[in-house]
Design a protein around this motif. Structure first.
Motif, PDB file in Angstrom:
ATOM      1  N   ASP A  52     -56.924  84.321 103.958  1.00 17.60           N
ATOM      2  CA  ASP A  52     -55.397  82.765 104.701  1.00 17.60           C
ATOM      3  C   ASP A  52     -56.503  81.555 104.931  1.00 17.60           C
ATOM      4  OD1 ASP A  52     -53.692  81.978 105.951  1.00 17.60           O
ATOM      5  OD2 ASP A  52     -54.247  81.970 107.599  1.00 17.60           O
ATOM      6  N   THR A  53     -57.580  81.283 105.480  1.00 12.37           N
ATOM      7  CA  THR A  53     -58.444  80.990 106.017  1.00 12.37           C
ATOM      8  C   THR A  53     -59.179  80.085 104.376  1.00 12.37           C
ATOM      9  OG1 THR A  53     -58.984  81.444 107.885  1.00 12.37           O
ATOM     10  CG2 THR A  53     -60.523  79.686 107.081  1.00 12.37           C
ATOM     11  N   VAL A  54     -59.552  80.742 104.153  1.00 10.35           N
ATOM     12  CA  VAL A  54     -59.924  80.477 102.517  1.00 10.35           C
ATOM     13  C   VAL A  54     -58.878  79.358 101.565  1.00 10.35           C
ATOM     14  CG1 VAL A  54     -60.609  80.865  99.999  1.00 10.35           C
ATOM     15  CG2 VAL A  54     -62.180  82.071 101.994  1.00 10.35           C
ATOM     16  N   ARG A  55     -57.669  79.559 101.676  1.00  7.60           N
ATOM     17  CA  ARG A  55     -56.081  79.102 101.054  1.00  7.60           C
ATOM     18  C   ARG A  55     -56.045  77.846 101.656  1.00  7.60           C
ATOM     19  NH1 ARG A  55     -52.723  84.490  99.324  1.00  7.60           N
ATOM     20  NH2 ARG A  55     -53.361  84.903  97.515  1.00  7.60           N
ATOM     21  N   TRP A  56     -56.292  78.196 103.169  1.00  7.78           N
ATOM     22  CA  TRP A  56     -55.883  76.769 103.751  1.00  7.78           C
ATOM     23  C   TRP A  56     -56.674  75.833 103.719  1.00  7.78           C
ATOM     24  CZ3 TRP A  56     -57.182  73.423 107.234  1.00  7.78           C
ATOM     25  CH2 TRP A  56     -55.918  72.465 108.257  1.00  7.78           C
ATOM     26  N   LEU A  57     -58.481  75.900 103.380  1.00 10.25           N
ATOM     27  CA  LEU A  57     -58.795  75.340 103.682  1.00 10.25           C
ATOM     28  C   LEU A  57     -59.195  74.727 101.936  1.00 10.25           C
ATOM     29  CD1 LEU A  57     -62.143  76.599 105.651  1.00 10.25           C
ATOM     30  CD2 LEU A  57     -60.580  74.591 106.000  1.00 10.25           C
ATOM     31  N   ALA A  58     -58.889  75.524 101.175  1.00  9.32           N
ATOM     32  CA  ALA A  58     -58.909  75.206  99.245  1.00  9.32           C
ATOM     33  C   ALA A  58     -57.519  74.264  99.357  1.00  9.32           C
ATOM     34  CB  ALA A  58     -59.351  76.825  98.601  1.00  9.32           C
ATOM     35  N   ALA A  59     -56.810  74.699  99.638  1.00 13.43           N
ATOM     36  CA  ALA A  59     -55.658  73.558  98.801  1.00 13.43           C
ATOM     37  C   ALA A  59     -55.542  72.012  99.571  1.00 13.43           C
ATOM     38  CB  ALA A  59     -54.310  74.241  99.847  1.00 13.43           C
ATOM     39  N   ARG A  60     -56.491  72.401 100.721  1.00 15.70           N
ATOM     40  CA  ARG A  60     -56.691  70.668 101.749  1.00 15.70           C
ATOM     41  C   ARG A  60     -57.784  70.124 100.568  1.00 15.70           C
ATOM     42  NH1 ARG A  60     -53.292  73.599 103.763  1.00 15.70           N
ATOM     43  NH2 ARG A  60     -52.078  73.594 105.138  1.00 15.70           N
ATOM     44  N   GLY A  61     -58.668  70.752  99.691  1.00 12.68           N
ATOM     45  CA  GLY A  61     -59.813  70.204  99.195  1.00 12.68           C
ATOM     46  C   GLY A  61     -61.260  69.929 100.332  1.00 12.68           C
ATOM     47  N   LEU A  62     -60.277  70.917 101.406  1.00 12.49           N
ATOM     48  CA  LEU A  62     -61.692  70.485 101.976  1.00 12.49           C
ATOM     49  C   LEU A  62     -62.813  72.338 102.321  1.00 12.49           C
ATOM     50  CD1 LEU A  62     -59.236  70.217 104.988  1.00 12.49           C
ATOM     51  CD2 LEU A  62     -60.555  68.713 104.570  1.00 12.49           C
ATOM     52  N   LEU A  63     -62.526  72.494 101.815  1.00 11.40           N
ATOM     53  CA  LEU A  63     -64.030  73.772 101.493  1.00 11.40           C
ATOM     54  C   LEU A  63     -64.613  73.374 100.550  1.00 11.40           C
ATOM     55  CD1 LEU A  63     -64.145  77.037 102.001  1.00 11.40           C
ATOM     56  CD2 LEU A  63     -63.379  78.041 100.502  1.00 11.40           C
ATOM     57  N   ALA A  64     -66.236  73.303 100.619  1.00 11.17           N
ATOM     58  CA  ALA A  64     -67.081  73.477 100.600  1.00 11.17           C
ATOM     59  C   ALA A  64     -67.770  74.365  99.482  1.00 11.17           C
ATOM     60  CB  ALA A  64     -68.373  72.927 101.226  1.00 11.17           C
ATOM     61  N   ALA A  65     -67.423  75.297  99.896  1.00  9.13           N
ATOM     62  CA  ALA A  65     -67.959  77.090  99.782  1.00  9.13           C
ATOM     63  C   ALA A  65     -68.225  78.390 100.787  1.00  9.13           C
ATOM     64  CB  ALA A  65     -69.920  76.882  99.650  1.00  9.13           C
ATOM     65  N   LEU A  66     -68.254  79.538  99.995  1.00 15.58           N
ATOM     66  CA  LEU A  66     -67.899  80.727 100.707  1.00 15.58           C
ATOM     67  C   LEU A  66     -69.287  81.065 100.818  1.00 15.58           C
ATOM     68  CD1 LEU A  66     -66.203  82.151 102.522  1.00 15.58           C
ATOM     69  CD2 LEU A  66     -65.889  83.752 100.468  1.00 15.58           C
ATOM     70  N   VAL A  67     -70.202  81.388 101.884  1.00 15.08           N
ATOM     71  CA  VAL A  67     -71.178  82.056 101.545  1.00 15.08           C
ATOM     72  C   VAL A  67     -70.665  83.420 102.236  1.00 15.08           C
ATOM     73  CG1 VAL A  67     -73.457  82.510 103.007  1.00 15.08           C
ATOM     74  CG2 VAL A  67     -71.854  80.052 102.342  1.00 15.08           C
ATOM     75  N   ILE A  68     -71.254  84.607 102.166  1.00 14.16           N
ATOM     76  CA  ILE A  68     -71.013  85.408 102.623  1.00 14.16           C
ATOM     77  C   ILE A  68     -72.038  86.606 103.081  1.00 14.16           C
ATOM     78  CG2 ILE A  68     -68.729  85.717 101.738  1.00 14.16           C
ATOM     79  CD1 ILE A  68     -69.884  87.543  99.304  1.00 14.16           C
ATOM     80  N   GLU A  69     -72.239  87.202 104.319  1.00 15.58           N
ATOM     81  CA  GLU A  69     -72.865  88.729 104.592  1.00 15.58           C
ATOM     82  C   GLU A  69     -73.170  89.618 103.320  1.00 15.58           C
ATOM     83  OE1 GLU A  69     -73.681  91.564 107.517  1.00 15.58           O
ATOM     84  OE2 GLU A  69     -71.971  90.451 108.337  1.00 15.58           O
ATOM     85  N   MET A  70     -72.078  89.719 103.001  1.00 11.76           N
ATOM     86  CA  MET A  70     -72.088  90.792 101.901  1.00 11.76           C
ATOM     87  C   MET A  70     -72.870  90.301 100.437  1.00 11.76           C
ATOM     88  SD  MET A  70     -69.288  89.999 103.096  1.00 11.76           S
ATOM     89  CE  MET A  70     -68.711  90.924 105.277  1.00 11.76           C
TER      90      MET A  70
END
Length: 268
Positions: A52-70
């Motif tokens: 949900d957080t990814v979608r909220w940020l991406a929809a507004r052009g605010l997401l630079a990248a997703l960094v994951i521990e996995m």
């Protein structure tokens, strides 16, 4: 009739109260360089919160990248098209199914790729773990009181089964992992956008974890999803607590003891 079927939601279904509160906080935090999300790995609601957080940020052009521990540092989906299938994404991230069930994290990862945003591994590569265990320079990163808390957290996380001589090497691995994820966050930063990091909640603690490796002039916020009542340490070391339903009781220590060799009860 279809709307009455179990699991079907009508078109009027909207965000829950918790989701609305979280979206309001995300709006308040626009401009923050990094948002660190702490999870409990076996809580499905936490991974849904991340998606949900990814979608909220991406929809507004605010997401630079997703960094994951996995995924390990150096593995990334950079260069893959938004319509890349999950096999290509798994290969790009060098996914280790034995450590991290793909189906658990597939929704948040694929939502990021579909938004045209890179997913990058942040965890310490396994090939660097032995060196980290022997790196005494890591011992001086945290103040003595915080280092003692980290030792306690590692000991409790291993249910008191680690022999004393193995405790500090495991603390160093934790520190090195946090340093690696912090560097991945810094490498992904973009002006006007937010780097989103997903990791276990112990990694995002402001007093012990990734925030301690970020520069003082780098702006970040910590949000932790908590299944059931939040622990005091979580509440005090996060900027936001996202509540989710409690999980069924589970004896992690019994499971850990069962995996340990009979001849060496304190081994791995």
């Amino acid at each position: 009739m279809l709307l009455a079927l179990p699991g079907c939601a009508g078109p009027s279904a909207g965000p829950t109260q918790a989701e609305q509160a979280w979206h309001a906080r995300l709006a308040d935090w626009q401009g923050t360089q990094a948002l660190l999300l702490g999870e409990q790995h076996d809580a499905p609601e936490h991974q849904r919160w991340q998606q949900d957080t990814v979608r909220w940020l991406a929809a507004r052009g605010l997401l630079a990248a997703l960094v994951i521990e996995m995924a390990e540092a150096g593995a990334a989906t950079d260069g893959l098209p938004p319509d890349a299938d999950q096999d290509r994404v798994r290969a790009a991230l060098r996914w280790n199914e034995e450590l991290w069930p793909w189906e658990r994290y597939r929704p948040v990862i694929m939502a990021t790729v579909a938004a045209g945003v890179p997913v990058r591994g942040g965890n310490l590569p396994r090939g660097r773990m032995r060196a980290a265990m022997q790196d005494g320079a890591l011992d001086g990163h945290l103040p003595p009181a915080a280092l003692a808390l980290q030792r306690q957290a590692i000991a409790e996380g291993h249910c008191g089964l680690l022999p004393p001589e193995r405790l500090m090497p495991m603390v160093r691995i934790q520190l090195a992992r946090d340093a690696s994820m912090a560097q991945a966050v810094l490498d992904a930063r973009q002006r006007g956008r937010t780097v989103l990091l997903v990791a276990g909640w112990g990694h995002v603690r402001r007093d012990l974890g990734i925030p301690t490796w970020l520069p003082a002039d780098f702006t970040s916020k910590v949000a932790v999803a908590q299944a059931g009542q939040a622990q005091t340490a979580i509440e005090s070391e996060a900027n936001y607590i996202h509540p989710t339903p409690a999980l069924a009781p589970r004896d992690h220590c019994a499971e850990l003891r069962a995996r340990m060799p009979v001849s060496t009860p304190a081994g791995r």
